[in-house]
Design a protein around this motif. Structure first.
Motif, PDB file in Angstrom:
ATOM      1  N   SER A 258       0.810  -1.218   0.000  1.00 28.38           N
ATOM      2  CA  SER A 258       0.000   0.000   0.000  1.00 28.38           C
ATOM      3  C   SER A 258       0.846   1.272   0.000  1.00 28.38           C
ATOM      4  O   SER A 258       0.476   2.270  -0.638  1.00 28.38           O
ATOM      5  N   GLN A 259       1.976   1.259   0.697  1.00 31.87           N
ATOM      6  CA  GLN A 259       2.813   2.450   0.730  1.00 31.87           C
ATOM      7  C   GLN A 259       3.392   2.754  -0.649  1.00 31.87           C
ATOM      8  O   GLN A 259       3.348   3.897  -1.113  1.00 31.87           O
ATOM      9  N   LEU A 260       3.905   1.725  -1.315  1.00 33.47           N
ATOM     10  CA  LEU A 260       4.496   1.941  -2.634  1.00 33.47           C
ATOM     11  C   LEU A 260       3.440   2.324  -3.668  1.00 33.47           C
ATOM     12  O   LEU A 260       3.647   3.221  -4.483  1.00 33.47           O
ATOM     13  N   SER A 261       2.294   1.632  -3.647  1.00 37.57           N
ATOM     14  CA  SER A 261       1.254   1.926  -4.633  1.00 37.57           C
ATOM     15  C   SER A 261       0.662   3.311  -4.410  1.00 37.57           C
ATOM     16  O   SER A 261       0.377   4.036  -5.367  1.00 37.57           O
ATOM     17  N   ASN A 262       0.485   3.685  -3.147  1.00 41.53           N
ATOM     18  CA  ASN A 262      -0.077   4.994  -2.857  1.00 41.53           C
ATOM     19  C   ASN A 262       0.895   6.089  -3.277  1.00 41.53           C
ATOM     20  O   ASN A 262       0.500   7.131  -3.828  1.00 41.53           O
ATOM     21  N   LYS A 263       2.170   5.870  -3.006  1.00 47.39           N
ATOM     22  CA  LYS A 263       3.185   6.845  -3.420  1.00 47.39           C
ATOM     23  C   LYS A 263       3.189   6.995  -4.936  1.00 47.39           C
ATOM     24  O   LYS A 263       3.195   8.116  -5.467  1.00 47.39           O
ATOM     25  N   LEU A 264       3.161   5.872  -5.668  1.00 50.74           N
ATOM     26  CA  LEU A 264       3.164   5.912  -7.126  1.00 50.74           C
ATOM     27  C   LEU A 264       1.934   6.627  -7.662  1.00 50.74           C
ATOM     28  O   LEU A 264       2.026   7.475  -8.561  1.00 50.74           O
ATOM     29  N   GLN A 265       0.768   6.314  -7.096  1.00 48.16           N
ATOM     30  CA  GLN A 265      -0.460   6.933  -7.573  1.00 48.16           C
ATOM     31  C   GLN A 265      -0.428   8.452  -7.405  1.00 48.16           C
ATOM     32  O   GLN A 265      -0.808   9.208  -8.302  1.00 48.16           O
ATOM     33  N   ASN A 266       0.052   8.899  -6.265  1.00 48.78           N
ATOM     34  CA  ASN A 266       0.081  10.342  -6.017  1.00 48.78           C
ATOM     35  C   ASN A 266       1.126  11.053  -6.868  1.00 48.78           C
ATOM     36  O   ASN A 266       0.911  12.185  -7.306  1.00 48.78           O
ATOM     37  N   LYS A 300       0.449  -1.899 -17.762  1.00 51.61           N
ATOM     38  CA  LYS A 300       0.264  -3.332 -18.022  1.00 51.61           C
ATOM     39  C   LYS A 300       0.110  -4.105 -16.719  1.00 51.61           C
ATOM     40  O   LYS A 300      -0.782  -4.960 -16.588  1.00 51.61           O
ATOM     41  N   VAL A 301       0.974  -3.831 -15.753  1.00 50.45           N
ATOM     42  CA  VAL A 301       0.891  -4.520 -14.458  1.00 50.45           C
ATOM     43  C   VAL A 301      -0.398  -4.127 -13.733  1.00 50.45           C
ATOM     44  O   VAL A 301      -1.072  -4.973 -13.133  1.00 50.45           O
ATOM     45  N   ALA A 302      -0.759  -2.849 -13.809  1.00 52.25           N
ATOM     46  CA  ALA A 302      -1.942  -2.367 -13.103  1.00 52.25           C
ATOM     47  C   ALA A 302      -3.224  -2.979 -13.645  1.00 52.25           C
ATOM     48  O   ALA A 302      -4.216  -3.118 -12.913  1.00 52.25           O
ATOM     49  N   ARG A 303      -3.222  -3.376 -14.923  1.00 53.04           N
ATOM     50  CA  ARG A 303      -4.422  -3.978 -15.514  1.00 53.04           C
ATOM     51  C   ARG A 303      -4.741  -5.340 -14.916  1.00 53.04           C
ATOM     52  O   ARG A 303      -5.830  -5.868 -15.108  1.00 53.04           O
ATOM     53  N   GLU A 310      -6.846   2.985 -10.582  1.00 52.88           N
ATOM     54  CA  GLU A 310      -6.471   4.402 -10.586  1.00 52.88           C
ATOM     55  C   GLU A 310      -5.059   4.599 -11.111  1.00 52.88           C
ATOM     56  O   GLU A 310      -4.781   5.567 -11.833  1.00 52.88           O
ATOM     57  N   ILE A 311      -4.172   3.687 -10.750  1.00 53.04           N
ATOM     58  CA  ILE A 311      -2.795   3.767 -11.247  1.00 53.04           C
ATOM     59  C   ILE A 311      -2.779   3.555 -12.757  1.00 53.04           C
ATOM     60  O   ILE A 311      -2.100   4.275 -13.492  1.00 53.04           O
ATOM     61  N   GLN A 312      -3.533   2.570 -13.222  1.00 50.70           N
ATOM     62  CA  GLN A 312      -3.619   2.316 -14.664  1.00 50.70           C
ATOM     63  C   GLN A 312      -4.145   3.553 -15.394  1.00 50.70           C
ATOM     64  O   GLN A 312      -3.579   3.975 -16.413  1.00 50.70           O
ATOM     65  N   GLU A 313      -5.217   4.128 -14.871  1.00 51.56           N
ATOM     66  CA  GLU A 313      -5.831   5.291 -15.512  1.00 51.56           C
ATOM     67  C   GLU A 313      -4.855   6.461 -15.582  1.00 51.56           C
ATOM     68  O   GLU A 313      -4.746   7.137 -16.620  1.00 51.56           O
ATOM     69  N   SER A 314      -4.149   6.720 -14.480  1.00 53.26           N
ATOM     70  CA  SER A 314      -3.207   7.846 -14.455  1.00 53.26           C
ATOM     71  C   SER A 314      -2.047   7.616 -15.410  1.00 53.26           C
ATOM     72  O   SER A 314      -1.611   8.534 -16.110  1.00 53.26           O
ATOM     73  N   ALA A 315      -1.536   6.376 -15.439  1.00 59.84           N
ATOM     74  CA  ALA A 315      -0.419   6.062 -16.335  1.00 59.84           C
ATOM     75  C   ALA A 315      -0.834   6.238 -17.794  1.00 59.84           C
ATOM     76  O   ALA A 315      -0.093   6.826 -18.600  1.00 59.84           O
ATOM     77  N   GLU A 316      -2.022   5.762 -18.151  1.00 59.46           N
ATOM     78  CA  GLU A 316      -2.489   5.865 -19.534  1.00 59.46           C
ATOM     79  C   GLU A 316      -2.808   7.314 -19.911  1.00 59.46           C
ATOM     80  O   GLU A 316      -2.566   7.740 -21.043  1.00 59.46           O
ATOM     81  N   LYS A 317      -3.312   8.072 -18.941  1.00 63.91           N
ATOM     82  CA  LYS A 317      -3.604   9.495 -19.214  1.00 63.91           C
ATOM     83  C   LYS A 317      -2.310  10.246 -19.470  1.00 63.91           C
ATOM     84  O   LYS A 317      -2.239  11.095 -20.371  1.00 63.91           O
ATOM     85  N   LEU A 318      -1.284   9.939 -18.691  1.00 64.09           N
ATOM     86  CA  LEU A 318      -0.008  10.613 -18.868  1.00 64.09           C
ATOM     87  C   LEU A 318       0.622  10.239 -20.209  1.00 64.09           C
ATOM     88  O   LEU A 318       1.234  11.074 -20.890  1.00 64.09           O
TER      89      LEU A 318
END
Length: 323
Positions: A258-266, A300-303, A310-318
């Motif tokens: 959760s710490q790593l994923s939350n950091k990445l998402q933000n 790809k991993v987030a899918r 949310e991580i997938q969406e942000s990565a694809e938007k970027l």
């Protein structure tokens, strides 16, 4: 289908009151709806017994709180060298309770209450430092008067060193910093002119605590929307190179942390928000040419799990913004 006969309802001698459409109507509705539950009594008003009247007056007097007196007494407790850690924390909690009212927050400054802030932020007691940072956050929240006077008292310079301290001091300090500068341009300007902004950004390198990283990156992600006039200042300090440096390929196991994923998402969210500006996108293309490849791997991993949507969406938007 047989049609239901509602004729019997008209024979009910007890009709429901009409639904209220105003505050006055609501009061009347409540009185009528509960009339049947009232105990039988004589509706004639009689004078109150003098002894009972005196008792009620005293009771009301005792229930009335002199907020100014409470604030002054709390300040005295905090500044008394003989006060224990618990005494000081209780006094700070009392102040925090009353200054939730914005007028009382202003009054707290006017009676000299800000004199306790610096000593308390430097207290040897972690609980006192934590409660004081929480107090500053409440004082500054959407309050330009307190924001200005906190700024004049150099509270930003007192708060940023607390970002290196353990939880919950560091997270409360970040909340206070955010409250002091959000929607208050002089505060944001001071953050840059004093160099304190560097200490905030540096947190993302040195700390991993989920709550702290969340607060810092959320603060950064809000800048383009709340303070677009400061975006160029962030870009001048190389914020895009810094953010992109932390957008790294991950495994499913990483995202389950959760710490790593939350950091990445933000970090992704902050990067996306800054990329609403052309210069930010240009900076990314220049300083991180391989970023699209990293983003594709992350997406790809987030899918693999809806939990990472949310991580997938942000990565694809970027990715779309960088095309």
């Amino acid at each position: 289908m047989e049609k239901k006969d509602n004729s019997d309802s008209n024979k009910n001698p007890t009709e429901r009151p009409r639904q209220p459409t105003s505050l006055q109507g609501l009061l009347k509705f409540a009185m009528e709806a509960t009339k049947a539950e009232d105990a039988p009594c004589d509706s004639t008003m009689t004078p109150m017994d003098p002894e009972r009247q005196k008792f009620l007056e005293e009771a009301l007097k005792n229930m009335t709180v002199n907020v100014g007196e409470e604030l002054v007494n709390s300040i005295k407790t905090i500044t008394d060298p003989a006060s224990s850690e618990d005494d000081q924390v209780e006094a700070l909690e009392t102040i925090n309770h009353y200054i939730l009212n914005i007028d009382q927050a202003d009054n707290f400054h006017k009676i000299g209450g800000f004199c306790i802030l610096k000593p308390c932020l430097n207290s040897r007691y972690q609980s006192v430092r934590t409660e004081t940072a929480a107090l500053i956050a409440e004082l500054a929240q959407n309050n330009p008067y307190c924001q200005q006077h906190l700024l004049e008292n150099n509270m930003l310079q007192e708060l940023t060193p607390l970002l290196t301290q353990p939880e919950p001091v560091c997270t409360r300090a970040m909340s206070a910093i955010s409250a002091m500068v959000t929607n208050f341009p002089p505060g944001m300007e001071n953050l840059f002119s004093s160099g304190e902004i560097d200490k905030i950004v540096a947190v993302l390198v040195s700390r991993k605590e989920n709550r702290l990283i969340t607060k810092v990156t959320f603060f950064l992600s809000a800048i383009p929307g709340c303070h677009p006039e400061f975006v160029d200042k962030f870009l001048d300090m190389g914020i895009m190179k810094y953010l992109s440096g932390h957008i790294l390929p991950v495994t499913r196991g990483d995202l389950e942390d959760s710490q790593l994923s939350n950091k990445l998402q933000n970090i992704l969210l902050a990067t996306v928000n800054f990329c609403a500006h052309n210069r930010a996108r240009d900076d990314l293309r220049f300083t991180a040419a391989d970023l699209p490849g990293r983003l594709q791997e992350i997406a790809k991993v987030a899918r693999s799990d809806e939990a990472f949507a949310e991580i997938q969406e942000s990565a694809e938007k970027l990715l779309k913004l960088l095309k």
